[in-house]
Design an enzyme around this catalytic site. Sequence first.
Site, PDB file in Angstrom:
ATOM      1  N   TYR A 147       0.833  -1.209   0.000  1.00  0.00           N
ATOM      2  CA  TYR A 147       0.000   0.000   0.000  1.00  0.00           C
ATOM      3  C   TYR A 147       0.872   1.266   0.000  1.00  0.00           C
ATOM      4  O   TYR A 147       0.646   2.158  -0.826  1.00  0.00           O
ATOM      5  CB  TYR A 147      -0.956  -0.010   1.190  1.00  0.00           C
ATOM      6  CG  TYR A 147      -1.903   1.172   1.214  1.00  0.00           C
ATOM      7  CD1 TYR A 147      -3.034   1.188   0.393  1.00  0.00           C
ATOM      8  CD2 TYR A 147      -1.669   2.268   2.035  1.00  0.00           C
ATOM      9  CE1 TYR A 147      -3.900   2.279   0.401  1.00  0.00           C
ATOM     10  CE2 TYR A 147      -2.532   3.356   2.052  1.00  0.00           C
ATOM     11  CZ  TYR A 147      -3.640   3.357   1.231  1.00  0.00           C
ATOM     12  OH  TYR A 147      -4.484   4.446   1.239  1.00  0.00           O
ATOM     13  N   GLU A 154       1.589   6.409  -7.000  1.00  0.00           N
ATOM     14  CA  GLU A 154       0.444   7.151  -7.542  1.00  0.00           C
ATOM     15  C   GLU A 154       0.646   8.656  -7.370  1.00  0.00           C
ATOM     16  O   GLU A 154       0.508   9.434  -8.326  1.00  0.00           O
ATOM     17  CB  GLU A 154      -0.845   6.714  -6.839  1.00  0.00           C
ATOM     18  CG  GLU A 154      -1.292   5.294  -7.166  1.00  0.00           C
ATOM     19  CD  GLU A 154      -2.490   4.860  -6.331  1.00  0.00           C
ATOM     20  OE1 GLU A 154      -3.330   5.727  -6.016  1.00  0.00           O
ATOM     21  OE2 GLU A 154      -2.591   3.663  -5.998  1.00  0.00           O
TER      22      GLU A 154
END
Length: 221
Positions: A147, A154
């Site tokens: 994560y 991102e």
Amino acid sequence: MAEFFSISRRIYLTIYNWTVLIGWLQVFYLSVKTLKESGHEHVYAAVEKPLLWAQTAAVFEILHGLIGLVRSPVSATLPQISSRLYVAWGILWSFPEIRTHFLVSSLVISWSITEIIRYSFFGLKEAFGSAPSWLLWLRYSTFLILYPTGISSEVGLIYIALPFMKESLKYSISMPNKWNFSFDYYYLALGVLGVYVPGSPHLFGYMLGQRKKALAKAKSE
């Protein structure tokens, strides 16, 4: 009737999970193969089609939650899938200038490993009623590493794309026009980056809670 619906649901979700799993396996294989043979600059070109297909297929998961096919809350599913679709289509597909950055490799590898584990887990659970304990552990533990690497990639790629958004004015609408409306994609991207600040820790905390529940339940069985 209820039994027919239950069986139909399981068949559909089994097919869905295994089909999307194949897409993510392809993404992982192509990304690793390309990294080894050609370098990170060529990873996006190698994985573009299966990446866009597999990630876009996740839209169905929002629908699954809305109509009650799965128990996952839409409030948790929607932001995660929306942000990924934004990065996949609104950033990588839309701005070719950033596709050779090394963060593309960390992104697709983080995403693909996460999804291979997740779709394997749910595919087996729907098909056979349960999944191996080691897969359960992977499902609720690998996000501790993947994560942060995925989110960092991102955010990094959105940030890197900002100058190209500003220069190209892509997707922006300038005044005057017949709609008397203006829109700046650059500022939308800044807003998205702003949402990541509170959103990422919140989602990470939610997943920690889910991990605690799932592993505690597995121990008690």
